[in-house]
Design an enzyme around this catalytic site. Sequence first.
Site, PDB file in Angstrom:
ATOM      1  N   TYR A 144      36.164  40.508  35.090  1.00  0.00           N
ATOM      2  CA  TYR A 144      37.267  40.498  33.936  1.00  0.00           C
ATOM      3  C   TYR A 144      37.658  42.227  33.880  1.00  0.00           C
ATOM      4  CZ  TYR A 144      34.148  41.506  30.233  1.00  0.00           C
ATOM      5  OH  TYR A 144      33.083  42.233  29.597  1.00  0.00           O
ATOM      6  N   CYS A 145      38.695  42.355  33.714  1.00  0.00           N
ATOM      7  CA  CYS A 145      39.176  43.862  33.017  1.00  0.00           C
ATOM      8  C   CYS A 145      39.886  43.741  31.593  1.00  0.00           C
ATOM      9  CB  CYS A 145      40.251  44.486  34.031  1.00  0.00           C
ATOM     10  SG  CYS A 145      41.533  43.726  34.437  1.00  0.00           S
ATOM     11  N   TRP A 146      40.902  44.414  31.215  1.00  0.00           N
ATOM     12  CA  TRP A 146      41.458  44.541  30.109  1.00  0.00           C
ATOM     13  C   TRP A 146      42.319  43.233  29.741  1.00  0.00           C
ATOM     14  CZ3 TRP A 146      39.863  47.011  25.879  1.00  0.00           C
ATOM     15  CH2 TRP A 146      40.700  47.074  24.561  1.00  0.00           C
ATOM     16  N   GLY A 178      44.290  41.849  34.970  1.00  0.00           N
ATOM     17  CA  GLY A 178      45.400  42.333  35.824  1.00  0.00           C
ATOM     18  C   GLY A 178      44.617  43.008  37.107  1.00  0.00           C
ATOM     19  N   TYR A 233      39.396  40.596  29.228  1.00  0.00           N
ATOM     20  CA  TYR A 233      38.701  40.891  27.853  1.00  0.00           C
ATOM     21  C   TYR A 233      39.672  40.586  26.489  1.00  0.00           C
ATOM     22  CZ  TYR A 233      37.308  43.131  23.561  1.00  0.00           C
ATOM     23  OH  TYR A 233      36.873  43.555  22.359  1.00  0.00           O
TER      24      TYR A 233
END
Length: 350
Positions: free
Chosen positions: A94-96, A99, A123
């Site tokens: 996962y990222c922010w 994306g 996140y």
Amino acid sequence: MPLAFQNLTAILNHGFDTVIDVRSPAEFAQDHVPGAINLPSLDNEQRAQVGTMYTQVSTFDARKMGASMVVRNVADHIDGPLREKDGSWRPLVYCWRGGQRSGVFSMLLSEIGWRSQTIKGGYTSFRRLVKAALYDDPLPHKFVLLDGYTGTAKTEILPRLAARGVQVIDLEGLARHRGSLLGEMPGGQPSQKGFETSLAVALEGLDPSRPVVVEAESSKIGQIALASSVWASMLAAPRIVVQAPQEARAQYLARAYRDIIEDPEKIAAKLAPLRRLRGHSTVDRWIDLSRAGSLVELSRSLMDDHYDPSYAKSRKINERDVLANITAETLDDTGQERAADAIAAALKSF
């Protein structure tokens, strides 16, 4: 297809071998999914560079530069921390916001043959679940407050209760602060978001049908604010009050706060805000006692002239039902064990 998690239980029981947070180290340090490791697709400096180019040059140039950085960083991770992973390894990335950073990272892992997935919303979606658990709905848990004057070893009694099968949450431990003017702990406090994640996860692991013991606190522990649903539950909770002789409390405080009160310069800085409230002469006397190494006498004076009056005032404002009054004649290991026995026994009737 990115995976969507509908609640904290689902995301905490994701079933993958490793959760990878590909955000920058600064983002990761503020808060992250519990158990995640940080393999940044862009480090702090690179993220700043891409952001600057995005705002000052063009979106295209920023994306191109970012893509080249991400690919090189992922290659370093594959050749480094992920080198020993076999073909059966299943990562969740996962990222922010779920994306490009996590998408590119997961795609490259999948091309190797690993069964990689991403979190829909990244996140941000996890943070939304934490917020819902702590702010949007009333807590289903039944709190019991462990209350008493400063220096009655309440924080140290909590793990002794846990050893007896009592459900507890150490709010001061999660906030990394002892909850008083002299309560600062080495390493500082977590971010507000990081604290809330730890608290939400702790609550998630408890049985709502059984009482949960938490130490009586104000609505803030150091710089950390308690979530509204937690504070509301604490205000409505009954109390078990721990009592101890003044000398036992002074001896205990001298041990528990030794790292601060034995340093005259440190305690002078900490006590400076009390000069207007307690008077210059009182604060100067405290500092002199620290310089003289009279830590038990200093602790006794702090209780008499500051902590006990403050507690008495707050208790008048926040009256709650008292389930039991527990007296600990001493606050050494034996005294704390006996107090824990008595508290555990009192909880059986709740």
